[in-house]
Design an enzyme around this catalytic site. Sequence first.
Site, PDB file in Angstrom:
ATOM      1  N   ASP A 232      47.837  50.443  32.642  1.00  0.00           N
ATOM      2  CA  ASP A 232      47.738  49.443  33.708  1.00  0.00           C
ATOM      3  C   ASP A 232      48.012  50.155  35.030  1.00  0.00           C
ATOM      4  O   ASP A 232      47.652  51.320  35.167  1.00  0.00           O
ATOM      5  CB  ASP A 232      48.709  48.282  33.441  1.00  0.00           C
ATOM      6  N   HIS A 259      45.250  51.976  36.379  1.00  0.00           N
ATOM      7  CA  HIS A 259      44.593  51.073  37.333  1.00  0.00           C
ATOM      8  C   HIS A 259      44.857  51.450  38.781  1.00  0.00           C
ATOM      9  O   HIS A 259      44.464  50.714  39.684  1.00  0.00           O
ATOM     10  CB  HIS A 259      45.019  49.623  37.075  1.00  0.00           C
TER      11      HIS A 259
END
Length: 425
Positions: A232, A259
């Site tokens: 993430d 991310h």
Amino acid sequence: MLAITCLPAQARDRRTVAEPVAPNYVCARLAPSGENDTVTLQDAVAQCPPGSAVYLTGGIFLSGPLEMKSGVTLWIEGGATLMALAQPNAYDKGRGSCGRIEGKGDGCRPFISFSKARGGGIYGEGIIDGQGGALMVGATESWWQLARRAQAEGGNQNVPRLIQIDHANDITFHGITLRNAPNFHVAMNRVESATFWGVTIDTPAGARNTDGIDLGASQDVTITHCQIRTGDDNVAIKAGSNGPTRHISITDNYFGWGHGMSIGSEVSSGISDILVHGLTLDGTTSGVRIKSDVGRGGLVEGVTYENVCLRGNRWPINFDTRYDVQAHGNKIPVYRRITLRHVRGGDGALVMHGLDRDHALEIVLDDVRFSDSATWQVENANVVISGVWPPLRGGQGPLSSRAWDGCAGAFRQPLSKALNGLAPR
């Protein structure tokens, strides 16, 4: 809409930060028992005086949740691994929900917690392993598989964070490797003065909600000489209803898959005075990212990105005020005094989307250059342009058609402590 906006902001941790030095005094030197070491480890932490360290020697320590004490350092030598039990009832907060999918999350205690601690931290060349991919005791799936099933079926996975730092001061991490967290690797809430120096975070790309370092309602934090790849956000700076986040320095780091370098999505209490300097983002989906919406928006200002190198990113720049297009509310996202200076990248979408003309983004682009195939997607933004490629509509000074010179030799390369042993999945 392109127009002239304001000058660059000043932003950084207000402390003078030097490389941390481990405590001189080791109050307990422990070897693994080959069984559950939770009681031994917790007793050592409890009995050690402030300013001292609990030292873990080579081998694998298997443990349930641990609570750190003010001023006490956990020092894990190279060759030693502190491994989290994959046993839901060891982390359960009393509701019987840890290891389950329910309407609410937050049913598990973290593996390591610093609560109301002053001083102390985690040092050493060893490893803390959350066992996110191991089968849970008494179950047929891992923590990560539970999280993916929650995403597919609806509801919230109840899984433990690896490290939680809450209402704490002067916490330091140095040299340690964190890997395979069931959820966030490090989550911070109301922390004043923290340093992460030379930390490695390494978890597969498909491990859901495994943010590297999350900062919430915190100030005077430095993250430096770290390398992070995870499932993430590599780093996320947040400010929900618990308070603002400000005076943050993120310098000389390398991010692999993940991310990206994110701000948001919760920004309702305000985020300001952020410096991102000397960062390479290699294969992250987004590169530098500010995300929010009308359900959790607020003011983000005084953010400077400089000497940033981006490779293989779908959205190298992603400043968006409609993170959840279904969001409702009146918490307006406003991004102003955002500066990008000496930024290099390849192709991808370069997104700057303000909410509307009355809440336009305020951006400075100074020596920002991508490949010819990169595309600008700009709405409701006031942008100062100096040395930008590909050109934005609205004009700028003359540039060669070969202005992009790539990232070769630019700014950052992977650090000497190599990321290895994991493949994206």
